[in-house]
Design a protein around this motif. Structure first.
Motif, short mmCIF file in Angstrom:
data_model
loop_
_atom_site.label_atom_id
_atom_site.label_comp_id
_atom_site.label_asym_id
_atom_site.label_seq_id
_atom_site.Cartn_x
_atom_site.Cartn_y
_atom_site.Cartn_z
N TYR A 27 0.77 -1.19 -0.11
CA TYR A 27 -0.08 -0.13 -0.03
C TYR A 27 1.16 1.35 0.00
O TYR A 27 0.22 2.62 -0.87
N ASP A 28 1.88 1.70 0.75
CA ASP A 28 2.91 2.19 1.17
C ASP A 28 3.64 2.94 -0.62
O ASP A 28 4.27 3.45 -0.67
N SER A 29 4.58 1.11 -1.34
CA SER A 29 5.01 1.61 -2.24
C SER A 29 4.55 1.58 -3.96
O SER A 29 3.24 1.37 -4.36
N GLY A 30 4.88 2.81 -4.22
CA GLY A 30 4.88 3.11 -5.70
C GLY A 30 5.18 2.79 -6.75
O GLY A 30 4.50 2.43 -7.99
N PHE A 31 6.05 1.73 -6.78
CA PHE A 31 7.22 0.97 -7.12
C PHE A 31 6.88 -0.08 -8.08
O PHE A 31 6.12 -0.59 -6.91
N ARG A 32 6.51 -0.58 -9.24
CA ARG A 32 6.01 -1.21 -9.70
C ARG A 32 6.94 -1.99 -10.55
O ARG A 32 7.38 -1.04 -11.54
N ASP A 33 6.32 -2.73 -11.51
CA ASP A 33 7.97 -3.82 -12.29
C ASP A 33 7.65 -2.78 -13.90
O ASP A 33 6.53 -2.57 -13.71
N GLY A 34 7.75 -3.49 -14.83
CA GLY A 34 7.65 -3.51 -15.79
C GLY A 34 6.47 -4.28 -16.30
O GLY A 34 5.91 -3.45 -17.61
N PHE A 35 5.80 -4.98 -15.37
CA PHE A 35 4.68 -5.58 -15.64
C PHE A 35 3.78 -4.81 -14.48
O PHE A 35 2.63 -5.44 -14.55
N GLY A 36 4.01 -3.95 -13.49
CA GLY A 36 2.86 -3.84 -12.84
C GLY A 36 3.00 -4.34 -11.57
O GLY A 36 2.05 -3.77 -10.39
N ARG A 37 4.37 -5.28 -11.56
CA ARG A 37 4.10 -6.62 -9.97
C ARG A 37 5.26 -5.74 -9.02
O ARG A 37 6.11 -4.87 -9.43
N PHE A 38 4.26 -5.80 -7.94
CA PHE A 38 5.80 -5.06 -7.14
C PHE A 38 6.35 -6.82 -6.20
O PHE A 38 6.74 -7.69 -6.42
N PRO A 39 7.51 -6.14 -6.69
CA PRO A 39 8.91 -7.18 -6.85
C PRO A 39 9.50 -7.54 -5.78
O PRO A 39 9.00 -6.87 -4.34
N HIS A 40 9.76 -9.00 -5.43
CA HIS A 40 9.83 -9.39 -4.28
C HIS A 40 11.30 -8.18 -3.32
O HIS A 40 11.73 -8.55 -2.23
#
Length: 347
Positions: A27-40
């Motif tokens: 919820y707090d992070s706005g970063f996503r990878d190239g597929f819109g995923r939250f990475p490990h």
């Protein structure tokens, strides 16, 4: 409902456990990878190989009873991303086999040229392999329309294959397309398209590329009428994304309430082991075995994703190794719909 309320109250007693379970950092992070995923690699919640939240619950008496006294479950699933291999690729493979002296392999490759559906419409082969170990599984099919992003095949051309899977007692679920994870209208259209081919309701879901957004995807899936989802895992690392190796109802931190859908968290994906983590067979097995053992220890569920395209010689042997190991441990090996049904009865 009483059991569900008790579990929530138990989780709330430990702030760190509650934050891991509800995925506060997502919820707090706005970063996503190239597929819109939250990475490990952005997660701060500890080792993904240890189901910390499930261990917390298990240590405090949380138990799920599985059919026929099985001590834990392995949820077997297959994403069907493609079913058509280009003829030129088949011919190249056959030629390479013949040049290397592999006459049976070369002849098999030549025979595959007679049908667009060979060799990747291997669903009966997968079911036969699983049946040897007393297992069933779930197959998630794309139901995209021509022109949709990631369109790879028309599910209507697979009506006979899809029907045969369901008639045999295995599950057919939806493999949501590129935008379905956050677009309710697209999600509903794909669900309706697959149900028209299958001629029965579709209850299970996993999104293509494991695209997922907490909590929006769960909200969309619940509104679209799915009984369960099994997308929730990391693409770049195997393990337990929110520390759970048990099915659970997601908690919406924004709305302050549960979402009415069962999540069966994904633990191991073939592509993650091979492409993302770049593990050799020995190390990949060590980690996979560790995850299965953790699920057994907590009387939980280890969810395995093995694509239909990952059943060449080496990858098939690895998948069969999972089946054999789980069977020897007494696991209940089945698909998502059955796991969700048993969990709801327990809940």
């Amino acid at each position: 409902m009483q059991q569900r309320t008790a579990v929530l109250e138990l989780l709330r007693q430990d702030t760190d456990i509650w934050d891991i379970f509800t995925r506060k950092e997502e919820y707090d992070s706005g970063f996503r990878d190239g597929f819109g995923r939250f990475p490990h690699y952005l997660s701060s919640s500890g080792s993904p190989f240890e189901p910390s939240v499930s261990e917390y619950l298990h240590d405090r008496g949380y138990r799920i009873e599985y059919p026929d006294g099985h001590p834990f479950a392995v949820c077997l699933t297959h994403d069907i991303d493609t079913v058509y291999q280009p003829s030129i690729a088949k011919a190249y493979t056959a030629l390479r086999s013949l040049k290397s002296g592999d006459l049976p392999g070369g002849l098999a490759g030549i025979l595959q040229l007679r049908s667009r559906k060979l060799p990747l419409c291997n669903f009966r082969d997968i079911m036969a392999l699983e049946e040897q170990y007393g297992a069933t599984s779930s197959f998630y099919f794309l139901a995209l329309a021509p022109g949709d992003e990631d369109y790879a095949y028309d599910v209507r051309e697979l009506e006979a294959e899809v029907g045969a899977i369901a008639d045999a007692g295995w599950e057919v679920g939806l493999h949501g397309g590129h935008r379905a994870y956050c677009d309710l209208q697209q999600l509903q259209a794909e669900k309706k398209r697959l149900e028209a081919v299958l001629n029965r309701s579709v209850v299970g879901y996993r999104n293509h590329f494991l695209r997922f957004q907490v909590p929006k995807t769960w909200r969309c899936l619940a509104e679209a009428g799915f009984a369960y989802d099994t997308t929730f895992g990391y693409a770049d690392c195997v393990g337990f994304r929110n520390g759970m190796c048990h099915p659970f109802r997601p908690y919406d931190r924004t709305a302050g309430r549960e979402i009415e859908i069962v999540e069966i968290p994904l633990a191991v994906m073939d592509v993650t082991l091979d492409i993302y983590m770049r593990l050799d067979a020995r190390r990949a097995w060590e980690i996979t075995r560790r995850i299965i053992d953790a699920a057994e220890r907590c009387r939980g569920v280890a969810t395995i994703l093995w694509h239909n395209t990952s059943l060449g010689d080496g990858q098939r042997r690895f998948y069969e190794k999972i089946l054999k190991y789980s069977a020897e441990k007494g696991a209940w090996m089945t698909g998502g719909a059955e796991i969700a049904r048993v969990w709801r009865n327990h809940d």
